[in-house]
Design a protein around this motif. Structure first.
Motif, PDB file in Angstrom:
ATOM      1  N   PHE A   1       0.820  -1.218   0.000  1.00 38.66           N
ATOM      2  CA  PHE A   1       0.000   0.000   0.000  1.00 38.66           C
ATOM      3  C   PHE A   1       0.861   1.279   0.000  1.00 38.66           C
ATOM      4  O   PHE A   1       0.861   2.041  -0.969  1.00 38.66           O
ATOM      5  CB  PHE A   1      -0.934  -0.053   1.229  1.00 38.66           C
ATOM      6  N   ILE A   2       1.624   1.475   1.064  1.00 41.96           N
ATOM      7  CA  ILE A   2       2.404   2.711   1.159  1.00 41.96           C
ATOM      8  C   ILE A   2       3.520   2.698   0.113  1.00 41.96           C
ATOM      9  O   ILE A   2       3.795   3.714  -0.534  1.00 41.96           O
ATOM     10  CB  ILE A   2       2.964   2.889   2.598  1.00 41.96           C
TER      11      ILE A   2
ATOM     12  N   ASP B   1      10.031  -6.301  -3.953  1.00 39.44           N
ATOM     13  CA  ASP B   1       8.958  -6.916  -3.167  1.00 39.44           C
ATOM     14  C   ASP B   1       8.917  -8.398  -3.535  1.00 39.44           C
ATOM     15  O   ASP B   1       9.331  -8.771  -4.631  1.00 39.44           O
ATOM     16  CB  ASP B   1       7.607  -6.272  -3.523  1.00 39.44           C
TER      17      ASP B   1
ATOM     18  N   ARG C   1       2.130 -10.009  -0.365  1.00 37.89           N
ATOM     19  CA  ARG C   1       0.898  -9.278  -0.036  1.00 37.89           C
ATOM     20  C   ARG C   1       0.521  -8.332  -1.186  1.00 37.89           C
ATOM     21  O   ARG C   1      -0.548  -8.420  -1.751  1.00 37.89           O
ATOM     22  CB  ARG C   1       1.102  -8.475   1.254  1.00 37.89           C
TER      23      ARG C   1
ATOM     24  N   TYR D   1       3.506  -8.334  16.196  1.00 35.34           N
ATOM     25  CA  TYR D   1       3.812  -7.283  15.208  1.00 35.34           C
ATOM     26  C   TYR D   1       4.562  -6.124  15.886  1.00 35.34           C
ATOM     27  O   TYR D   1       5.651  -5.731  15.455  1.00 35.34           O
ATOM     28  CB  TYR D   1       2.511  -6.823  14.558  1.00 35.34           C
TER      29      TYR D   1
HETATM   30  N1  LIG Z   1      -0.620   1.273   6.510  1.00 38.24           N
HETATM   31  C1  LIG Z   1      -0.536   1.718   7.759  1.00 38.24           C
HETATM   32  O1  LIG Z   1      -1.420   2.412   8.264  1.00 38.24           O
HETATM   33  C2  LIG Z   1       0.684   1.411   8.589  1.00 38.24           C
HETATM   34  C3  LIG Z   1       0.637   1.688   9.955  1.00 38.24           C
HETATM   35  C4  LIG Z   1       1.755   1.423  10.724  1.00 38.24           C
HETATM   36  C5  LIG Z   1       2.898   0.918  10.142  1.00 38.24           C
HETATM   37  N2  LIG Z   1       2.930   0.641   8.818  1.00 38.24           N
HETATM   38  C6  LIG Z   1       4.184   0.076   8.274  1.00 38.24           C
HETATM   39  O2  LIG Z   1       4.457   0.637   6.997  1.00 38.24           O
HETATM   40  C7  LIG Z   1       5.001  -0.352   6.119  1.00 38.24           C
HETATM   41  C8  LIG Z   1       4.148  -0.462   4.873  1.00 38.24           C
HETATM   42  O3  LIG Z   1       2.816  -0.799   5.263  1.00 38.24           O
HETATM   43  P1  LIG Z   1       1.692  -1.118   4.183  1.00 38.24           P
HETATM   44  O4  LIG Z   1       0.397  -0.727   4.786  1.00 38.24           O
HETATM   45  O5  LIG Z   1       2.087  -0.572   2.884  1.00 38.24           O
HETATM   46  O6  LIG Z   1       1.758  -2.713   4.182  1.00 38.24           O
HETATM   47  P2  LIG Z   1       1.637  -3.724   2.952  1.00 38.24           P
HETATM   48  O7  LIG Z   1       1.367  -5.071   3.515  1.00 38.24           O
HETATM   49  O8  LIG Z   1       0.669  -3.189   1.962  1.00 38.24           O
HETATM   50  O9  LIG Z   1       3.100  -3.661   2.314  1.00 38.24           O
HETATM   51  C9  LIG Z   1       4.177  -4.427   2.800  1.00 38.24           C
HETATM   52  C10 LIG Z   1       4.872  -5.056   1.605  1.00 38.24           C
HETATM   53  O10 LIG Z   1       5.958  -5.848   2.073  1.00 38.24           O
HETATM   54  C11 LIG Z   1       6.069  -6.972   1.211  1.00 38.24           C
HETATM   55  N3  LIG Z   1       6.808  -8.047   1.842  1.00 38.24           N
HETATM   56  C12 LIG Z   1       6.434  -8.822   2.901  1.00 38.24           C
HETATM   57  N4  LIG Z   1       7.357  -9.770   3.137  1.00 38.24           N
HETATM   58  C13 LIG Z   1       8.356  -9.575   2.217  1.00 38.24           C
HETATM   59  C14 LIG Z   1       9.572 -10.253   1.961  1.00 38.24           C
HETATM   60  N5  LIG Z   1       9.959 -11.321   2.665  1.00 38.24           N
HETATM   61  N6  LIG Z   1      10.357  -9.789   0.945  1.00 38.24           N
HETATM   62  C15 LIG Z   1       9.973  -8.727   0.208  1.00 38.24           C
HETATM   63  N7  LIG Z   1       8.812  -8.046   0.408  1.00 38.24           N
HETATM   64  C16 LIG Z   1       8.011  -8.483   1.407  1.00 38.24           C
HETATM   65  C17 LIG Z   1       4.605  -7.371   0.934  1.00 38.24           C
HETATM   66  O11 LIG Z   1       4.468  -8.161  -0.230  1.00 38.24           O
HETATM   67  C18 LIG Z   1       3.954  -5.993   0.786  1.00 38.24           C
HETATM   68  O12 LIG Z   1       3.909  -5.591  -0.558  1.00 38.24           O
HETATM   69  C19 LIG Z   1       5.064  -1.649   6.923  1.00 38.24           C
HETATM   70  O13 LIG Z   1       6.372  -1.808   7.425  1.00 38.24           O
HETATM   71  C20 LIG Z   1       4.095  -1.428   8.062  1.00 38.24           C
HETATM   72  O14 LIG Z   1       4.472  -2.143   9.209  1.00 38.24           O
HETATM   73  C21 LIG Z   1       1.845   0.860   8.025  1.00 38.24           C
END
Ligand SMILES: NC(=O)c1ccc[n+]([C@@H]2O[C@H](COP(=O)([O-])OP(=O)(O)OC[C@H]3O[C@@H](n4cnc5c(N)ncnc54)[C@H](O)[C@@H]3O)[C@@H](O)[C@H]2O)c1
Length: 345
Positions: free
Chosen positions: A14-15, A35, A39, A160
């Motif tokens: 997402f981000i 990536d 996910r 987490y």
């Molecule tokens: N979205 C939010 O509100 C939020 C809040 C707090 C923290 N975060 C943090 O921000 C970051 C991004 O969050 P997001 O919402 O985009 O999550 P997301 O799940 O959409 O994105 C995470 C990405 O990491 C990839 N990934 C997972 N395991 C992997 C691996 N072994 N090798 C390579 N890629 C891998 C997934 O395929 C996914 O595309 C994360 O670290 C999350 O903990 C997000």
């Protein structure tokens, strides 16, 4: 002419996707997106993005140290967003959350020792405050400098936050020893199009779209503060490029708290819902209130929230409506009701 080489881990998510799209608009940036697509899938949006001339996409599993051999060692910036996220994952596979998140942190840091990257961003979370807020009754809005804690080490939900607290400590201490600049954002409920299906807003959207009636609101009195993705992305870029932002850790979010009941009714309006609402118990282990204190981010890198909740919700609901219409089969399987997890408490 390329001026900045940028590496993004977790770019299909997402981000990561929104950040990549935003940074690629500057043609002087060259982006390497990484990536494993566990996910964030390669959907139409991502396919279109990675066709851009200033982008390359490499599918790599960052839990495997050998993956790093496929990367160069010279980049100007690295954004570490890759992680397993989402409450459902912690409740169903807490072992995987710990294993994957920890390996990504450790492999990245060991690789960083040898590479020449001076500017590193690590994505952390407001979940790190959850224990302190509930048990020690800390301040809301919450500033960055309060103590972090895990209120129930046995509850899988906290796996987490445990990995994210480890990540913060590891990135800070490695950056001091290996001498790279580091910024950590604690994200607070970022939302927007293409955010997946495991968070509160897409859950609500999906249930209204399915015409659930009466509509049950889980944890109606809990509060959250939701930040629209475009504001978060501009904030991340400003934080990374700011000379004034000298601290390691900054909150990124929105400082307007809203009750889940109000949020649910606002989303319902976008779906013309006229039926009754009933009340349900909150998600197991979830915090009662969450809202960031953004003073430091506003002062140090002029962080702003341009989108009101209503504006952001409108764009997000429209995006999901269209998505559900076009992908009926996928969405029928995606929603998991909080009661699915009742045995895990
Ligand atoms: N979205 C939010 O509100 C939020 C809040 C707090 C923290 N975060 C943090 O921000 C970051 C991004 O969050 P997001 O919402 O985009 O999550 P997301 O799940 O959409 O994105 C995470 C990405 O990491 C990839 N990934 C997972 N395991 C992997 C691996 N072994 N090798 C390579 N890629 C891998 C997934 O395929 C996914 O595309 C994360 O670290 C999350 O903990 C997000």
């Amino acid at each position: 002419m390329i001026k900045k080489k940028i590496l993004i881990f977790g770019a299909s998510g997402f981000i990561g996707y929104h950040l990549s799209k935003y940074l690629s608009r500057n043609r002087k940036n060259f982006l390497t997106l990484v990536d494993d697509n566990s996910r964030g899938k390669i959907d139409e949006d991502l396919r279109k993005l990675i066709k851009k001339k200033n982008i390359e996409f490499i599918r790599l599993d960052l839990t495997n140290p050998k993956s790093f051999k496929k990367l160069n060692s010279k980049y100007d910036q690295l954004y570490v967003l890759a992680s397993v996220v989402g409450v459902n994952n912690t409740l169903t596979r807490p072992d995987k959350v710990i294993e994957i998140n920890t390996l990504i942190i450790i492999n990245t840091l060991i690789w960083l020792k040898k590479s020449k990257i001076d500017n590193v961003f690590y994505a952390s979370t407001s979940e790190n405050y959850a224990g302190t807020l509930d048990i020690l009754k800390n301040k809301i809005p919450t500033p960055e400098n309060i103590h972090l804690s895990i209120s129930d080490i046995e509850h899988p939900r906290y796996t987490y936050a445990a990995t994210k607290i480890l990540g913060e400590s590891a990135f800070i201490n490695f950056s001091k020893i290996w001498n790279f600049n580091l910024k950590i954002a604690r994200f607070h409920n970022i939302y927007g199009p293409r955010m997946g299906f495991k968070h509160v807003i897409p859950h609500l959207v999906e249930r209204f779209y399915k015409k659930e009636s009466p509509f049950k609101i889980y944890g109606p009195n809990q509060t959250r503060a939701f930040c629209y993705i475009d504001d978060a992305i501009i904030g991340i870029e400003k934080m990374m490029n700011s000379k004034k932002a000298k601290d390691y850790i900054y909150n990124i979010g929105f400082d307007e708290e809203v009750k889940i009941e109000k949020l649910s009714k606002l989303v319902g309006k976008f779906f013309n819902y006229k039926g009754k609402f009933t009340k349900g118990s909150p998600f197991p282990g979830s915090t009662k209130r969450r809202c960031p204190d953004l003073k430091k981010s506003r002062k140090d890198f002029n962080f702003k929230n341009k989108f009101t909740l209503l504006q952001g919700l409108k764009i997000t609901c429209q995006w999901y409506k269209k998505y559900f219409q076009e992908n009926k089969k996928i969405f029928e399987k995606s929603y998991q009701h909080p009661n699915d997890f009742k045995n895990i408490q």
